[in-house]
Write a protein that holds these residues in place. Sequence first.
Motif, PDB file in Angstrom:
ATOM      1  N   ASN A   1       0.832  -1.195   0.000  1.00 51.70           N
ATOM      2  CA  ASN A   1       0.000   0.000   0.000  1.00 51.70           C
ATOM      3  C   ASN A   1       0.870   1.250   0.000  1.00 51.70           C
ATOM      4  OD1 ASN A   1      -2.576   1.402   0.283  1.00 51.70           O
ATOM      5  ND2 ASN A   1      -1.882   1.928   2.346  1.00 51.70           N
TER       6      ASN A   1
ATOM      7  N   SER B   1       2.450  -0.247   5.443  1.00 55.39           N
ATOM      8  CA  SER B   1       1.624  -1.162   4.664  1.00 55.39           C
ATOM      9  C   SER B   1       1.544  -2.533   5.322  1.00 55.39           C
ATOM     10  CB  SER B   1       2.208  -1.330   3.258  1.00 55.39           C
ATOM     11  OG  SER B   1       1.505  -2.319   2.535  1.00 55.39           O
TER      12      SER B   1
ATOM     13  N   GLY C   1       5.660   2.099   3.370  1.00 60.21           N
ATOM     14  CA  GLY C   1       4.369   2.228   2.706  1.00 60.21           C
ATOM     15  C   GLY C   1       3.337   2.936   3.569  1.00 60.21           C
TER      16      GLY C   1
END
Length: 542
Positions: free
Chosen positions: A314, A477, A389
């Motif tokens: 992400n 992430s 992330g």
Amino acid sequence: MKLKLIALLSFVILILAACSSAQNGKMSGMDHENMNNVGESKNNGEETQMDSLKTTNFETLTGNEFTIVAKEAIHQLNNKVSVKAWTFNGSVPGSQIRVKEGEKVKITLKNELPDPVSIHWHGIPVPNEMDGIPGVTQNAVQPGESFTYEFIAANPGTYMYHTHQDGVNQLDKGLYGSFLVEPKEKTYDRDFTLMLDEWMSNPKEADSSMNGMNHGNMSGMDHSNMGGMDSNKSSDPKESSNDSGMDSESMRHSMNNYDIFTINGKSGDLVEPLKVKEGEKIRIRLANIGFMSHKIHLHGHKFKVVAVDGQELNEPQELKDQLISIAPGERYDIEFTADNPGEWYLECHGDMEGTDGMKAKIQYEGNTESKDQSDQDKNLPEFTFTNYGGTKNGEFKLDQKYDVEYTMDLNTMMDGKNMVYTINGKTFPDTEKINVKKGDLVKVKLVNNSMMDDHPMHLHGHFFQVLSKNGKPVKGSPIIKDTINLKPGDEYVVAFKADNPGNWLFHCHDLHHASAGMVTMVKYDGYRPNFTPDPNANNKPE
């Protein structure tokens, strides 16, 4: 009379010597246990025969029905060394398989080798009977026979396929390839897959240095009934650091004999350049099929790590001049914009003998001028996914309730004179299994108590979320993987949902360690394999 007798005896001795030489020549050609350095000088007859058996460049297969043929060929690694390789479809790596997300695929393996083989779909959640593990999910495919695998490629990403029959030896011979599941929407204009591996220029010499490892722990077992995994054998190896007076260096098997590092089966000048156009978004898929970690450095460009083990991250951030350390079994996808025309290195960092050969050049079309130099000896920061992330909630949390919790103590021990690799003090098949029911939420704490060895632990049939490293929660992430590398002293906590019934291996992907005991299984209650184990199949799952 004496002269005649001497002449007769001399003639007989010459005949016997010729017969002995011919017999030895036949026997040396039958050595399927070791890759041999073929050498550079061959007479015309030998050269003609070898030319017909040489490997080809790997091809890319598209569609949804494929045939993979396991066969032997002579493979050139660099400008000096060729080896007798085992191949899928006559190349090393084998044919690249590219399919679309959600596609049902059918792949038939034909075995033209002298030994049994199988194919495991590394990282792809397939039905258990399609996982390709001899003695666990199927019988090994015998010489001259075939086996058809069918499954749905539901998860886009970068994966691999490789033999799982006597893998510690057969992977060393080249039985592997890449498997790409293309997403419905791409984020890149062009992509390249680089499979990283190590080879030995003199494998026979290496055999003697590996003698202290108990590879026979797996190969000597009767794997005909592994689907049930019941065993009366008892193993109680003693920790050598406490009981044998061995120092830490003695507790690590040497990898120095792997002296040729390859990218897509080639080393040094034979590595194909990666040709790009200015302005393109480039994705490079780095897949480590070898037994050693490799630290990869992209020169001249900022980049993002966009996926690990095939699973997208992400909101990845830009990085520059960081090493991507890729352990056995892992895959890392990086993306960059081709905005710096010229010729740039993508290279391995380190100081081992083979390091210098693991280099590829990124070449811009129409502009290959560059003053870029190798800096493989330079110390650069290493990328870590534990705080990378954009923040996003994952499926699991550290403090939630789990149905099953399991601690995996990984260690290096001595069993008599043999070095073994253990899980909770036991070697496979006596390791304690992770028993689950469908729908269970499972948390596993992995701890590497080996003093010198990394352990890249790979779970079949499932992805897991990485929750913490060394007591610190993962931030940024969510990290979804199927292989996690533990350096000495490392501790990771991972979690997964038991949503794919079967008997699934959870093992070290340094297959020297797996074959010497570092394997356990995730076993679903009530699951029964739907194949009949054949005691004559010579099933060797590692």
